[in-house]
Enzyme design. Structure first.
Site, PDB file in Angstrom:
ATOM      1  N   ASP A 232       0.878  -1.156   0.000  1.00 26.12           N
ATOM      2  CA  ASP A 232       0.000   0.000   0.000  1.00 26.12           C
ATOM      3  C   ASP A 232       0.929   1.223   0.000  1.00 26.12           C
ATOM      4  OD1 ASP A 232      -2.027   1.835   0.124  1.00 26.12           O
ATOM      5  OD2 ASP A 232      -3.100   0.845   1.753  1.00 26.12           O
TER       6      ASP A 232
HETATM    7  C1  BGC Z   1      -4.871   3.469   0.213  1.00 23.56           C
HETATM    8  C2  BGC Z   1      -4.990   2.549  -0.988  1.00 23.56           C
HETATM    9  C3  BGC Z   1      -4.816   3.348  -2.249  1.00 23.56           C
HETATM   10  C4  BGC Z   1      -3.449   4.037  -2.202  1.00 23.56           C
HETATM   11  C5  BGC Z   1      -3.161   4.876  -3.434  1.00 23.56           C
HETATM   12  C6  BGC Z   1      -3.592   4.294   0.182  1.00 23.56           C
HETATM   13  O1  BGC Z   1      -3.613   5.255   1.179  1.00 23.56           O
HETATM   14  O2  BGC Z   1      -4.906   2.709   1.398  1.00 23.56           O
HETATM   15  O3  BGC Z   1      -6.232   1.898  -0.982  1.00 23.56           O
HETATM   16  O4  BGC Z   1      -4.929   2.520  -3.364  1.00 23.56           O
HETATM   17  O5  BGC Z   1      -3.412   4.898  -1.074  1.00 23.56           O
HETATM   18  O6  BGC Z   1      -3.960   5.995  -3.447  1.00 23.56           O
END
Ligand code: BGC
Length: 765
Positions: A232
């Site tokens: 993530d």
């Molecule tokens: C989120 C993800 C997301 C990523 C990119 C993170 O903070 O948990 O779900 O895909 O950011 O935006």
């Protein structure tokens, strides 16, 4: 056939180049290597629309992104229980990815809804892993049918926002396997997402990104995942440990910092070159898939808008109806509430879509047949205060109308990625408004816009409640069609609405202490808990009304192509590995077309292990014209009956009786049938001093050695051995074998105990 020669590329790359591929080039791209003609792949959020950022970069949903289509969020879509519909949504999003040169859509999110408070529940499907897994697979297959990839997230046990980047989810293996990993397992096996996104949190003390057990053993070796694992955004902790654990790509860019660590580790031998090669190969495979599947596509925004409306209609849940709905269109209607004008259609955070248009209920009403209505704003969403002028206007309009339709729910400030809710309440000003309106107008319909369950203190005053959830950019048009009966509600809840927050099984352990959150309720999440405790709930899992009615009949069970004898009292016998088909006839007994969601739960009557009352194992959605009957067919397999046995470290369906329950909801079982399962696996048994007599009864191949020993201490009537044995076995059920000595009145010696153990373990006959 791919486009790139991956082996050749690997041979040509320097260690530095390889290391550079292991983290992003920027916020949304993998690294390119110009010298070798290797392009980058583009990744974008997700999940219920495309959040492609051309000029800015952020993962908070605050920066600009291109105009796109906002579909209903996962919490809404899940209520459709409709695999085909969700496949079509995925496919539409895949088309959008192709048109916008996005290679991987960052979604779907399939985490379990452990608590209704998780700020991101709107982005997740369900509290049930079967439902989340089936829908997750449908979504992934849909997107990938268009040659774009997905990133199944957030792997794993990420069911809260509070301290999400550092907390450790403390979960026993059985609970992980049965609840928190099961939807991921199903989706991986049914759909092979191109990528998986690791969650921020730790699991039992180890970051998901560094979790060798999770990534290498379970995900890859056991489930056969073939794709790439990425972090993530910002979830990297120790880059070298992560690589060893099977984490291929760090996102976003580390600006070269962790690449340097990788290069140094390969050079000093602390990171085997093969480990780096494996990760690089997976990045190359992802880029290769992106190039090979590239299509020159465009898409029709209006068509996708229509699909949003269709999805919203099929997902909405009619929670209550005293007959006030559907509206005839001849009433004088007071439309009240700001959400009728500016609907809340999506959640906040990284999934936030820049819609190309939004259709509110007011706009849709303007186009509706002859509807006579007034509109009053009623409340404001930017502050929780009752405005006297707004209230007065709403009361006047409500009093003058035949019916008040109040659009209410949660403003964005109440739920979002990044924080959890602390209560289930809607804004006080909205609850107050509903109570006040009731004083002047008894005919009230509530239309709800919320990402997760809310308390409904006014429920007994509402004639009808239509739960729209966050239904995407055509939410208003969908609501109007449902209100006027141009469409028939057919969604059912994918999560329980509890009576009180305190009733929720995670209540005492959510969101946990500073660094740990204990999943102490184990497998008893959602309806598994409320059912086990026979607790009342506001609305149960799987519940939803329709404008028509359905009859369930003729439940049949088929194994090996043969339909089991349906005579009362006959119990079909099944080997645990048999494929089982369950058929049930559904008839539309009303006078409107409609769809029914048929739910198949399995109940274990054996009780060796502490198992839920029943668990959803399959479902079907059946569309029926008035008077029409169709047969729903649902399959079951070994896993439908099995639980994760920690001794075996494997799935196990013990021999015994199971119930096949067919429900219109988890609390409305219409038909049921029992089946007898024979287990093909055996729990290894080794008798020792402290093994109880009951365990011998349950797990030993034969109880004869124990029976013989017990008979040695029997007193009384010599002739009645069997009766005496039966009494003694009951009395000694929970007694460890060696403790029988104490109750043997000197009839037994320790040698006899040792001899019995040997016989039980098969070392002597
Ligand atoms: C989120 C993800 C997301 C990523 C990119 C993170 O903070 O948990 O779900 O895909 O950011 O935006």
């Amino acid at each position: 056939m791919g486009t790139l020669n991956i082996e050749e590329l690997l041979n040509q790359m320097t260690i530095e180049e390889k290391a550079s591929l292991c983290s992003g080039a920027d916020f949304w791209h993998t690294e390119a290597i110009e010298r070798l003609g290797l392009p980058a792949a583009m990744l974008s959020d997700g999940p219920h629309g495309l959040r492609k950022q051309d000029k800015t970069a952020d993962h908070l949903g605050t920066g600009e992104s291109i105009k796109a289509v906002c579909f209903p969020t996962a919490s809404a879509m899940a209520c459709s229980f409709d695999r085909e519909l969700i496949y079509n949504v995925g496919s539409a999003l895949g088309e959008e990815c192709q048109a916008e040169n996005v290679n991987v859509l960052l979604g779907p999110g399939i985490n379990m809804k452990r608590s209704p408070l998780c700020g991101r529940n709107f982005e997740y499907y369900s509290e049930d892993p079967c439902l989340a897994g089936e829908l997750g697979a449908a979504f992934v297959n849909g997107v990938q049918s268009q040659g774009a990839g997905t990133s199944l997230k957030h792997f794993a046990a990420n069911s809260q926002e509070w301290r999400r980047m550092s907390i450790s989810s403390e979960v026993d293996e059985r609970t992980l396997r049965e609840i928190y990993l099961a939807a991921f397992e199903k989706t991986v096996k049914k759909a092979q997402p191109w990528t998986i996104m690791c969650s921020y949190n730790k699991i039992n003390g180890t970051y998901s990104c560094e979790n060798d057990w999770l990534l290498n053993k379970v995900l890859r070796d056991e489930w056969g995942f073939e794709g790439l694992v990425m972090t993530d955004w910002g979830a990297m902790n120790n880059r070298i440990e992560a690589l060893k654990a099977g984490l291929d790509l760090e996102m976003p860019s580390s600006h070269g910092e962790t690449d340097k660590l990788i290069t140094a580790a390969v050079k000093d031998g602390s990171l085997p070159a093969e480990v780096l090669d494996k990760a690089v190969k997976r990045v190359l495979e992802l880029v290769d898939k992106s190039i090979t599947n590239k299509r020159h596509a465009s898409y029709n925004k209006e068509e996708h808008h229509s699909l949003v409306k269709k999805t919203a209609i099929n997902s909405a849940v009619l929670l209550k109806n005293n007959g006030v709905l559907p509206l005839s269109g001849n009433e004088n209607i007071a439309i009240i509430g700001q959400f009728a004008d500016i609907p809340r259609i999506q959640g906040g955070g990284s999934s936030h879509i820049n819609c190309f248009k939004t259709e509110s209920a007011l706009q849709a009403l303007g186009n509706a047949v002859n509807a006579k209505y007034t509109y009053s704003q009623g409340y404001a969403t930017d502050k929780d205060e009752t405005g006297t002028v707004l209230l007065e206007e709403a009361l006047q309009n409500a009093a003058a109308a035949d019916v008040a339709v109040i659009f209410a729910g949660l403003p964005e400030s109440f739920e979002s990625e990044g924080f959890d809710r602390t209560h289930l309440n809607m804004p006080e000003c909205q609850n107050h408004l509903i109570e006040e309106i009731y004083k002047v107008q008894k005919n009230i319909v509530i239309v709800l816009h919320n990402g997760s369950p809310v308390a409904m203190p006014w429920l007994d005053k509402a004639g009808a409640v239509l739960e729209m959830y966050l239904a995407g950019q055509a939410s208003g048009a969908a609501a109007v069609d449902l209100l006027f009966g141009r469409a028939n509600p057919s969604g059912k809840l994918a999560e329980t609405f509890p009576l009180r927050l305190e009733d929720n099984p995670s209540y005492l352990n959510f969101p946990g202490s500073r660094d740990k959150v204990r999943y102490s309720e184990g497998v008893f999440i959602g309806y598994r808990y409320y059912d086990k405790k026979h607790m009342d709930v506001l609305f149960p899992f799987g519940y939803g009304l329709s404008y028509t009615t359905f009859r369930y009949s003729n439940l049949r069970i088929e194994t090996g192509g043969v339909v089991a004898n349906n005579c009362p009292g006959t119990i079909p016998k099944i080997q645990d590995t048999d494929q089982v088909k369950v058929y049930v006839d559904i008839t539309n007994t009303g006078n409107r077309a409609g769809a029914e969601i048929v739910q198949l739960y399995v109940k274990n009557f054996i009780g060796l292990e502490n198992r839920p009352e029943k668990e959803l194992k399959n479902f079907a959605k059946v569309f029926l014209e008035p008077g029409e009957t169709k047969t729903a067919c649902m399959e079951l397999d070994f896993r439908s009956f099995a639980y994760f046995n920690e001794t075996l470290k494997d799935w196990f369906a013990e021999s015994g009786t199971y119930g096949i329950l067919i429900g219109a909801s988890s609390r409305d079982i219409k038909l049921s049938r029992e089946v007898k399962i024979t287990a093909s696996k055996k729990i290894p048994f080794h008798a020792c001093d402290t093994t109880t007599c009951k365990d011998v009864e349950l797990f030993a191949d034969s109880t004869k050695p124990l029976d013989e020993m017990l008979l040695m201490i029997k007193n009384g009537n010599e002739a009645d051995n069997e009766k005496a044995l039966c009494i003694m076995k009951t009395a000694f059920e929970e007694t460890p074998i060696h403790s029988i000595l104490s109750f043997s009145s000197n009839a037994l010696k320790y040698e006899d105990i040792k001899e019995t153990l040997k016989k039980l373990n098969g070392t002597v006959s």
